[in-house]
Design a protein around this motif. Structure first.
Motif: not given
Length: 137
Positions: A61-64, A109-111, A122-126
């Motif tokens: 799930v992306f949290i924006r 930040s996106y989560r 999201s940066a860490t995950w991507m």
């Protein structure tokens, strides 16, 4: 005196029996296997592959800006941001840093919420996804 068509056909057939045509299957069967050499993907191709990995992330799930989105929606959003950025984004690292890590409107930040419930930026995950892309060159 001209040779007969039957004689010509016989000679042609005989030459193939002696010298077989190299087809891809014949070439593969007779040639030793070549070692796998990592093909160099262009930065644009790596970004494409990264967006594709995002789109196919199962159970993520992306949290924006406080709103939850599916993997497909997140990939579509990233693709739109990439298109809007044009040629200003040259590397996958720039893509993650400038487009995939935070809202350009709010700066928030996106989560990402993983299937096991853990959340991370999201940066860490991507960045982890980019490592996977590069490992499968």
């Amino acid at each position: 005196m001209r040779p007969s068509p039957l004689l010509c056909a016989t000679l042609v057939a005989a030459s193939f029996a002696v010298y077989p045509i190299a087809t891809p299957a014949a070439t593969q069967a007779s040639a030793p296997p070549t070692p796998m050499v990592a093909s160099k993907r262009t930065p644009a191709a790596e970004i494409d592959a990264l967006i594709d990995k995002v789109a196919h992330a199962k159970g993520v799930v992306f949290i924006r800006n406080g709103t939850e989105h599916t993997a497909t929606e997140a990939a579509q959003h990233l693709a739109r941001k990439r298109k809007a950025a044009g040629d200003r984004i040259k590397t996958p690292e720039q893509f993650i840093d400038k487009l995939g890590s935070r809202s350009s409107m709010t700066g928030k930040s996106y989560r990402v919420r993983l299937p096991d419930g853990r959340e991370m930026d999201s940066a860490t995950w991507m960045t982890g996804l980019l490592e996977e892309v590069r490992a499968t060159r």
